[in-house]
Scaffold this active site. Structure first.
Site: not given
Length: 195
Positions: A86-89, A127, A155, A157
């Site tokens: 996941c690019e956010h976390h 995703q 996920h 996250c």
């Protein structure tokens, strides 16, 4: 079998290891402790491998096995497993991708669809974009009459942090060409996934 790394790749991994060592220190752990001495280098190699999609070309991957095909019926490869971050976390998400396409004179070797999934999954991702990129690549590179992609994933996250919902999963779809125009084709593809 391990692929021989270039000097540039070895430098990149060494730099990553330095950053992993700093992270270990910053969270309050001792990277010189016996169990952690080799961890920065192990983590760097694992992360470099897990992000190999940045060093691969999706179109080139598909084009390695394109063949003439006179048929025009739907081809489906389902439940291609993948692992991504996941690019956010920068926490893992993982699941399966199913791809259906209607050939227009060309078909692709089935393993190339699985390799294509890896090219896009082995990057920092969301995703929704992963699903769309796979769909667009098959549609454009093969010149298919239509393409539909369904991605199901879990996920970490959402499981390890934040809302901590252990049973949650996410489904995304994307489609192009004939699948955009025909609800019946979309239904046929989705029904095939349940068989």
């Amino acid at each position: 079998m391990h692929q021989q790394l270039s000097e540039s790749e070895q430098q990149t991994i060494s730099q990553l290891a330095g950053h992993f060592e700093a992270i270990i220190r910053l969270i309050g752990e001792n990277p010189d402790r016996e169990g952690l001495i080799k961890t920065p280098m192990r983590a760097a190699k694992a992360f470099y491998h897990a992000c190999q999609g940045y060093r691969q070309d999706a179109s080139e991957t598909l084009c390695q096995a394109v063949f003439e095909h006179a048929g025009s019926r739907m081809v489906i490869v389902k439940d291609i497993e993948f692992y991504s971050f996941c690019e956010h976390h920068i926490l893992p998400f993982f699941g399966t991708v199913s791809i259906g396409y209607i050939p227009d004179g060309k078909m692709v070797g089935l393993s190339k669809l699985a390799r294509l999934v890896n090219v896009y999954a082995r990057r920092l991702q969301v995703q929704e974009r992963l699903t769309a990129e796979i769909c667009r690549e098959v549609f454009e590179t093969l010149g298919a009459k239509g393409v539909m992609v369904v991605c199901n994933a879990q996920h970490l996250c959402m499981k390890m942090r934040g809302v901590e919902k252990q049973q949650s999963s996410t489904t995304t779809t994307d489609y192009a060409g004939l699948f955009e125009q025909s609800p019946e084709l979309r239904a046929e593809f989705l029904a095939a996934l349940d068989r």
